[in-house]
Design a protein around this motif. Structure first.
Motif, PDB file in Angstrom:
ATOM      1  N   VAL A  57     -79.996  39.310   0.058  1.00 25.76           N
ATOM      2  CA  VAL A  57     -79.085  40.175   0.434  1.00 25.76           C
ATOM      3  C   VAL A  57     -77.751  39.580   0.940  1.00 25.76           C
ATOM      4  CG1 VAL A  57     -78.304  42.160   2.155  1.00 25.76           C
ATOM      5  CG2 VAL A  57     -80.953  41.730   1.669  1.00 25.76           C
ATOM      6  N   GLU A  58     -77.824  38.795   1.580  1.00 24.78           N
ATOM      7  CA  GLU A  58     -76.385  37.888   2.347  1.00 24.78           C
ATOM      8  C   GLU A  58     -76.705  36.655   3.033  1.00 24.78           C
ATOM      9  OE1 GLU A  58     -72.675  40.528   3.683  1.00 24.78           O
ATOM     10  OE2 GLU A  58     -73.778  39.835   5.348  1.00 24.78           O
ATOM     11  N   ALA A  59     -75.989  35.727   2.891  1.00 19.43           N
ATOM     12  CA  ALA A  59     -76.346  34.377   3.641  1.00 19.43           C
ATOM     13  C   ALA A  59     -75.978  34.841   5.072  1.00 19.43           C
ATOM     14  CB  ALA A  59     -75.583  33.255   3.054  1.00 19.43           C
ATOM     15  N   ARG A  78     -69.895  41.314  10.084  1.00 17.90           N
ATOM     16  CA  ARG A  78     -69.557  41.730   8.992  1.00 17.90           C
ATOM     17  C   ARG A  78     -69.984  43.427   8.686  1.00 17.90           C
ATOM     18  NH1 ARG A  78     -71.187  36.957   4.863  1.00 17.90           N
ATOM     19  NH2 ARG A  78     -69.766  35.431   5.541  1.00 17.90           N
ATOM     20  N   HIS A  79     -70.929  43.765   9.686  1.00 17.53           N
ATOM     21  CA  HIS A  79     -71.470  45.069   9.729  1.00 17.53           C
ATOM     22  C   HIS A  79     -71.467  45.740  11.062  1.00 17.53           C
ATOM     23  CE1 HIS A  79     -72.898  43.667   5.776  1.00 17.53           C
ATOM     24  NE2 HIS A  79     -73.291  42.630   6.657  1.00 17.53           N
ATOM     25  N   PRO A  80     -70.479  46.009  11.531  1.00 17.59           N
ATOM     26  CA  PRO A  80     -70.069  46.603  12.778  1.00 17.59           C
ATOM     27  C   PRO A  80     -70.676  47.724  12.956  1.00 17.59           C
ATOM     28  CG  PRO A  80     -68.077  46.799  11.863  1.00 17.59           C
ATOM     29  CD  PRO A  80     -69.120  45.791  10.866  1.00 17.59           C
ATOM     30  N   LEU A  81     -71.171  47.944  14.335  1.00 20.82           N
ATOM     31  CA  LEU A  81     -71.814  49.375  14.828  1.00 20.82           C
ATOM     32  C   LEU A  81     -70.778  50.416  14.501  1.00 20.82           C
ATOM     33  CD1 LEU A  81     -73.957  50.930  16.405  1.00 20.82           C
ATOM     34  CD2 LEU A  81     -72.526  50.405  18.386  1.00 20.82           C
ATOM     35  N   GLY A  82     -71.608  51.476  13.904  1.00 26.37           N
ATOM     36  CA  GLY A  82     -70.654  52.596  13.526  1.00 26.37           C
ATOM     37  C   GLY A  82     -70.191  52.852  12.273  1.00 26.37           C
ATOM     38  N   GLY A  90     -71.561  51.900   4.855  1.00 21.04           N
ATOM     39  CA  GLY A  90     -71.124  51.314   3.564  1.00 21.04           C
ATOM     40  C   GLY A  90     -70.853  49.797   3.529  1.00 21.04           C
ATOM     41  N   THR A  91     -71.007  49.136   4.486  1.00 25.44           N
ATOM     42  CA  THR A  91     -70.836  47.559   4.765  1.00 25.44           C
ATOM     43  C   THR A  91     -71.549  46.742   3.647  1.00 25.44           C
ATOM     44  OG1 THR A  91     -72.489  47.272   6.528  1.00 25.44           O
ATOM     45  CG2 THR A  91     -70.360  47.987   7.035  1.00 25.44           C
ATOM     46  N   PHE A  92     -72.531  47.260   3.245  1.00 25.40           N
ATOM     47  CA  PHE A  92     -73.370  46.649   2.054  1.00 25.40           C
ATOM     48  C   PHE A  92     -73.022  47.320   0.732  1.00 25.40           C
ATOM     49  CE2 PHE A  92     -75.936  45.643   5.687  1.00 25.40           C
ATOM     50  CZ  PHE A  92     -75.968  44.357   5.807  1.00 25.40           C
ATOM     51  N   TYR A 118     -80.399  55.177  10.314  1.00 23.61           N
ATOM     52  CA  TYR A 118     -80.531  56.362  11.348  1.00 23.61           C
ATOM     53  C   TYR A 118     -79.794  57.406  11.048  1.00 23.61           C
ATOM     54  CZ  TYR A 118     -81.464  52.325  14.776  1.00 23.61           C
ATOM     55  OH  TYR A 118     -81.947  51.385  15.474  1.00 23.61           O
ATOM     56  N   SER A 119     -80.232  58.294  11.536  1.00 29.44           N
ATOM     57  CA  SER A 119     -79.861  59.938  11.178  1.00 29.44           C
ATOM     58  C   SER A 119     -78.264  60.205  11.452  1.00 29.44           C
ATOM     59  CB  SER A 119     -80.737  60.865  11.556  1.00 29.44           C
ATOM     60  OG  SER A 119     -80.685  60.901  13.047  1.00 29.44           O
ATOM     61  N   GLY A 120     -77.842  59.375  12.648  1.00 31.89           N
ATOM     62  CA  GLY A 120     -76.518  59.441  13.185  1.00 31.89           C
ATOM     63  C   GLY A 120     -75.859  58.471  13.004  1.00 31.89           C
ATOM     64  N   ARG A 121     -75.116  57.961  14.103  1.00 25.74           N
ATOM     65  CA  ARG A 121     -74.451  56.680  14.053  1.00 25.74           C
ATOM     66  C   ARG A 121     -75.378  55.747  13.611  1.00 25.74           C
ATOM     67  NH1 ARG A 121     -71.873  54.410  19.137  1.00 25.74           N
ATOM     68  NH2 ARG A 121     -74.153  54.308  19.617  1.00 25.74           N
ATOM     69  N   LYS A 122     -74.620  54.791  12.357  1.00 27.76           N
ATOM     70  CA  LYS A 122     -75.419  53.851  11.430  1.00 27.76           C
ATOM     71  C   LYS A 122     -75.204  52.630  12.288  1.00 27.76           C
ATOM     72  CE  LYS A 122     -76.198  56.880   8.328  1.00 27.76           C
ATOM     73  NZ  LYS A 122     -77.463  57.360   8.280  1.00 27.76           N
ATOM     74  N   ASP A 123     -76.019  51.548  12.288  1.00 28.99           N
ATOM     75  CA  ASP A 123     -75.953  50.282  12.898  1.00 28.99           C
ATOM     76  C   ASP A 123     -76.454  49.330  11.543  1.00 28.99           C
ATOM     77  OD1 ASP A 123     -75.852  48.268  14.805  1.00 28.99           O
ATOM     78  OD2 ASP A 123     -77.448  48.989  15.960  1.00 28.99           O
ATOM     79  N   GLU A 124     -75.937  49.204  10.813  1.00 28.56           N
ATOM     80  CA  GLU A 124     -76.259  48.324   9.468  1.00 28.56           C
ATOM     81  C   GLU A 124     -76.563  46.928   9.800  1.00 28.56           C
ATOM     82  OE1 GLU A 124     -73.446  49.217   6.592  1.00 28.56           O
ATOM     83  OE2 GLU A 124     -74.449  51.331   6.047  1.00 28.56           O
ATOM     84  N   MET A 125     -76.363  46.400  10.976  1.00 22.71           N
ATOM     85  CA  MET A 125     -76.604  44.833  11.158  1.00 22.71           C
ATOM     86  C   MET A 125     -78.088  44.917  12.016  1.00 22.71           C
ATOM     87  SD  MET A 125     -74.951  44.470  15.033  1.00 22.71           S
ATOM     88  CE  MET A 125     -73.228  45.367  14.709  1.00 22.71           C
TER      89      MET A 125
END
Length: 338
Positions: free
Chosen positions: A100-102, A137-141, A144-146, A171-178
């Motif tokens: 995915v990402e180093a 790189r993938h902050p809380l909330g 589309g960071t990927f 997550y169905s609400g606020r995203k947490d992509e990290m």
């Protein structure tokens, strides 16, 4: 780091905490650092002794077996829960790094005893059953960071984990992509098969491995040589277990704290094999393709694990009574090379 939250509980845990009024939380030494800068020492210490996903949690890392986790030279400060959880989350982190990402440092997190912001539940980090990867790189909330390709590869990782792991991007609400977390309770029937499949532990004693050593030749030696190359050892793949191969096996064994006798037996096989599946590429895939061909499932050894290789792997697994998932993990490697 993330504010791991329970807007949607795991498949067998229904979370009820509201998603309201959260202030930013970051790690503080011995407690929680709130948005205004106030450190609350031991926050959550008197709360329930299980995290949101049902795993035992503790403010004492040693009490729940927290152990270090390092992937490709990048440490997850404070580590994660040992045993099966360590195997699973380590697998997720390694595949994330390679597919995915180093990974970058700093930015990867594991155990942290705290409550979920805006909730009375303990975070899954509090039980050592969650990790954050490349947090800056993938902050809380953020959503589309990927890229679409990266999300597809994350989906592949999750699919391989058979529902045991959940991604914060779902997550169905606020995203947490990290964020990645164990999504089932302790003792769930899916955990042990997953650990066996991804090769995190030595297969059960009923699983036999071949012993290959100096003087041997053939497809097993070829597989070993390709796997050694995948593990960073330089040698020519000629299918002959000669002095150079012995030397490289010994070097690999020493790197894994194994007896450096130059003999590829069960312990060396388990350390040497690399789990490969759809989307993988490289020397380990070549090894799997050549082994499949030797077993009668002919295909081109191009080092790319695509649909044809997956189909042949599934056919081989079915013939050996294995789970036909197309993933060449320890159990499948053992059957391929016996």
């Amino acid at each position: 780091m993330c504010e791991q939250h329970d807007q949607q509980g795991p498949s067998d845990v229904r979370a009820t905490a509201p998603d309201v009024g959260r202030r930013a939380l970051v790690r503080g030494a011995g407690g929680l650092l709130l948005g205004g800068g106030l450190v609350v020492a031991g926050a959550g210490a008197a709360r329930a002794a299980t995290s949101q996903n049902g795993w035992p949690a503790s403010s004492s890392p040693s009490a729940i077996g927290i152990t270090g986790l390092t992937v490709a030279g990048h440490a997850f400060p404070s580590g994660v829960r040992g045993g099966q959880v360590h195997t699973i989350l380590g697998y997720v982190a390694r595949r994330f790094h390679s597919e995915v990402e180093a990974l970058v440092t700093p930015g990867n997190w594991g155990y942290n005893y705290r409550v979920i912001s805006g909730s009375t539940s303990l975070s899954n980090h509090a039980s050592g059953t969650a990790i954050d990867v490349n947090a800056p790189r993938h902050p809380l909330g953020s959503s589309g960071t990927f890229s679409a390709t990266q999300v597809s590869r994350i989906r592949s990782i999750l699919s391989s984990c058979n529902g045991v792991v959940r991604w914060g991007g779902d997550y169905s609400g606020r995203k947490d992509e990290m964020h990645f977390e164990i999504n089932v309770r302790p003792g769930d029937s899916r955990i042990a098969p997953l650990v066996a499949k991804i090769g995190g532990t030595t297969p059960a004693p009923t699983t036999a491995w071949s012993t290959v050593q100096s003087g041997a030749s053939g497809f097993r030696v070829t597989a070993i040589q390709h796997l050694l190359r995948a593990r960073g050892q330089s040698l020519t793949v000629d299918g002959v277990f000669g002095s150079v191969t012995v030397s490289r096996v010994k070097a690999f064994q020493s790197s894994r704290s194994l007896l450096a006798d130059g003999v590829v037996g069960p312990k060396t096989w388990v350390a040497l094999v690399v789990t490969v599946q759809n989307g993988s590429s490289g020397q380990a895939v070549v090894a799997a393709q050549k082994a499949l061909t030797a077993r009668g499932y002919s295909l081109t050894a191009d080092g790319v694990f695509g649909a044809t290789t997956a189909s042949k792997a599934k056919a081989f697994q079915t013939s050996r009574g294995l789970l036909a998932d197309g993933v060449v993990g320890a159990q499948t490697w053992a059957k391929l090379t016996i």
